[in-house]
Each structure stands twice: as structure tokens, then as C-alpha cells.
Motif scaffolding. Sequence first.
Motif, short mmCIF file in Angstrom:
data_model
loop_
_atom_site.label_atom_id
_atom_site.label_comp_id
_atom_site.label_asym_id
_atom_site.label_seq_id
_atom_site.Cartn_x
_atom_site.Cartn_y
_atom_site.Cartn_z
N GLU A 169 0.81 -1.22 0.00
CA GLU A 169 0.00 0.00 0.00
C GLU A 169 0.85 1.27 0.00
OE1 GLU A 169 0.58 -1.34 4.24
OE2 GLU A 169 0.05 -2.26 2.34
N THR A 170 2.09 1.16 0.51
CA THR A 170 2.96 2.33 0.54
C THR A 170 3.58 2.60 -0.83
OG1 THR A 170 4.94 1.07 1.14
CG2 THR A 170 3.53 1.86 2.94
N ALA A 171 3.43 1.64 -1.73
CA ALA A 171 4.08 1.78 -3.04
C ALA A 171 3.09 1.93 -4.17
CB ALA A 171 4.97 0.57 -3.30
N LYS A 172 1.82 2.22 -3.86
CA LYS A 172 0.80 2.31 -4.90
C LYS A 172 1.12 3.38 -5.92
CE LYS A 172 -3.12 0.45 -2.32
NZ LYS A 172 -4.45 0.73 -1.73
N ASN A 173 1.62 4.52 -5.44
CA ASN A 173 1.90 5.62 -6.35
C ASN A 173 3.37 5.76 -6.68
OD1 ASN A 173 -0.85 6.40 -6.33
ND2 ASN A 173 -0.54 7.48 -4.38
N THR A 174 4.12 4.68 -6.43
CA THR A 174 5.56 4.71 -6.68
C THR A 174 5.89 3.75 -7.80
OG1 THR A 174 5.91 5.13 -4.34
CG2 THR A 174 7.83 4.43 -5.64
N THR A 175 6.65 4.21 -8.77
CA THR A 175 7.06 3.33 -9.86
C THR A 175 8.48 2.89 -9.63
OG1 THR A 175 7.79 5.23 -11.15
CG2 THR A 175 5.54 4.47 -11.51
N THR A 176 8.81 1.71 -10.14
CA THR A 176 10.16 1.17 -9.96
C THR A 176 11.14 1.74 -10.97
OG1 THR A 176 9.60 -0.70 -11.40
CG2 THR A 176 9.25 -0.97 -9.04
N SER A 177 10.64 2.37 -12.02
CA SER A 177 11.54 2.94 -13.02
C SER A 177 11.56 4.46 -12.91
CB SER A 177 11.07 2.54 -14.43
OG SER A 177 9.75 2.99 -14.65
N THR A 178 12.57 5.07 -13.52
CA THR A 178 12.70 6.52 -13.49
C THR A 178 11.64 7.14 -14.38
OG1 THR A 178 15.08 6.28 -13.23
CG2 THR A 178 14.26 8.44 -13.92
N PRO A 179 10.85 8.07 -13.84
CA PRO A 179 9.77 8.65 -14.65
C PRO A 179 10.32 9.42 -15.84
CG PRO A 179 10.05 9.88 -12.61
CD PRO A 179 10.91 8.66 -12.51
N THR A 180 9.62 9.32 -16.97
CA THR A 180 10.03 10.03 -18.18
C THR A 180 9.56 11.48 -18.09
OG1 THR A 180 9.76 7.99 -19.43
CG2 THR A 180 9.87 10.05 -20.70
N PRO A 181 10.46 12.43 -18.26
CA PRO A 181 10.05 13.84 -18.15
C PRO A 181 9.05 14.19 -19.24
CG PRO A 181 12.28 13.65 -19.06
CD PRO A 181 11.89 12.29 -18.58
N LYS A 182 8.06 14.99 -18.87
CA LYS A 182 7.04 15.39 -19.81
C LYS A 182 7.60 16.46 -20.74
CE LYS A 182 3.15 14.44 -16.75
NZ LYS A 182 1.96 15.01 -16.07
N VAL A 183 7.29 16.32 -22.03
CA VAL A 183 7.73 17.29 -23.03
C VAL A 183 6.66 18.35 -23.18
CG1 VAL A 183 8.42 17.62 -25.43
CG2 VAL A 183 9.03 15.51 -24.23
N GLN A 184 7.04 19.58 -22.95
CA GLN A 184 6.09 20.68 -23.09
C GLN A 184 5.84 20.96 -24.56
OE1 GLN A 184 4.45 22.10 -20.72
NE2 GLN A 184 5.48 21.01 -19.05
N PRO A 185 4.58 21.05 -24.96
CA PRO A 185 4.29 21.33 -26.37
C PRO A 185 4.73 22.74 -26.75
CG PRO A 185 2.29 21.44 -25.06
CD PRO A 185 3.38 20.92 -24.16
N LYS A 186 5.14 22.87 -28.01
CA LYS A 186 5.54 24.19 -28.48
C LYS A 186 4.33 25.11 -28.54
CE LYS A 186 9.33 22.48 -31.32
NZ LYS A 186 9.90 22.42 -32.70
N SER A 187 4.58 26.37 -28.21
CA SER A 187 3.49 27.34 -28.24
C SER A 187 3.11 27.64 -29.69
CB SER A 187 3.90 28.63 -27.53
OG SER A 187 5.05 29.18 -28.15
N GLU A 188 1.85 27.67 -29.94
CA GLU A 188 1.36 27.96 -31.27
C GLU A 188 0.50 29.23 -31.23
OE1 GLU A 188 -0.76 24.63 -32.69
OE2 GLU A 188 1.00 23.30 -32.72
#
Length: 284
Positions: free
Chosen positions: A212-231
Amino acid sequence: MKTKTIPLIALLSLSLAACSSQPAQPKEQTGTQQAPTPAVQSSTATTAANQPTAQQTTPTPQKSVKTNRIPATVVSVTDGDTLKVKMNGKEETIRLLLVDTPETKHPSKPVQPFGPEASSFAHQTLDGKSIEVEIDVSERDKYGRLLAYIWIDGKMFNERLLEKGLARVAYVYPPNIKYVDQFREIQKKAQKTGVGIWSIENYAQEDGFHSETAKNTTTSTPTPKVQPKSEPVKVEVSPTPSGSGEVYYKNCTEARAAGAAPIHEDEPGYRPALDRDHDGVACE
């Protein structure tokens, strides 16, 4: 004068006394002669004679340490801490001693974090391999499984699980505690580096794994989110008053919001009203 008569008994006594005073003559030797008894040396001389000098001392060869390991072949791996082997001509189920890996096949528990990793490591290391099985004091658990330490290529598999953070020290029940101290030292190092199960805070504890302590924890390194280019913001173009469908901008603000400015004379949306300096370019 009268002659004194010596009694006969007295004469016999004198004769016997004379015979006993003569030295005894050696008897004639007959039969086999016995060898003379050698002279006995003093204890001090004997001890000195039996002590070897420094040059004569021969070092006693060291005997090889005999282990109680039994050769076996891995038939299959159940999960990180359980496997089946062929030994002594029959198949046995083995439960690793003093370690516990997260569950992957428990009938009432979900798959726990790092359970698949522990199982995969066991498969890669042990499947079909020749191993050695070391029994501690008590041989079996209440399910009839052999309790053992597994050795492969000179290394103990129980320890390797602890080193990689894929198991915790558990089920410490005397008398099967031969390696418990060194197991705990290995676990401390894994905890300090935060590897495997120790990368999730409060997950591995004394009483087991707390998923239960690991429900929101992933075992791998999270992939950084790419910000969309401004249009540019698209603005709906108002139709011309005549309804002709041609591009029509009420003012330059609307044209700029649509990304159309500046508007040249030959481009859609150009109107002389937007071209203040009348140079053929509107909304400059």
C-alpha cells in the motif's frame, strides 16, 4: 677325660649350613637361549632422543575443509525464493533460508513491487544450472520443503538477492541461523544505497512487504514530460458584411491574433481601412 658325643641332629644341621654358604653354581643351559634384556634409558634421555630437531620437523599437511553441500540440478524456478531441484535421484522443492522476496504467485496477494524482478533474476541465474544445496540444522519446513542455502559458481544465491535489494532478511528461526549475521550486514549496505526494495520508503519492513505504501511509486525513473511548443492562437475570422466568405478582419488586433499581420495588399484580409499609411501593407 670323657669324650663328649655330638648328637646326630646337630651334625646334620652343621652340614646343611655349610652347603648353603657355598656360592650357587650356574645351571647348565638347555633349549633356546633368551636374548638379553636391553638396558632401560632414563626418562630424560628417552624424551630428548624422541624430540626432532628444527631441521627434522615436517609440517603437517592441512586437511581440506569438508562442506556439507549436496550437488543438485535446478528443474524449475517458482519465484525469487522458491525452486525445484533434482538431487539424490529425486525431485525436491527448496525454500531459501533466511531471505524473503516480494510475492508474484501468492493465492491471496497481488504481485508486489520488485517481485517480478526477483523472479526474473532467479530464472536467469538458476534455470537448468548445476548447483550445490547446503542444509542448516533443521531440514524441512511445515510444508515439507527443504530449507537451504543455494550455491552456484562459488557464490551463495541467498546473498546475491540481498545485495541487489531483491530480498529482505526474514524467517530467522533458530537453529537455522548459520549466516544470519553476515546476511544482515549485506542488507544494511543495500539499505544505504537504496537499491531495489529499499528504494520505496517503508515498503520492506520487519513483518513483510507493505504494497500500500508503493501504490503511487514506480520502480523505473519517470520520463520527463515534453512541453508542447506554443502555437499562435487561432481566431475565427468574421465573414465580410456582404457574406461573400472572403477573409475579413474587423481590426488589426483581430488580424494579429489570427497570425495574419502584417497583411499585404494582395493577401486575403487586406482592407484599405487597416492600412493607415496607405503603403500597401496593413496592420504593420
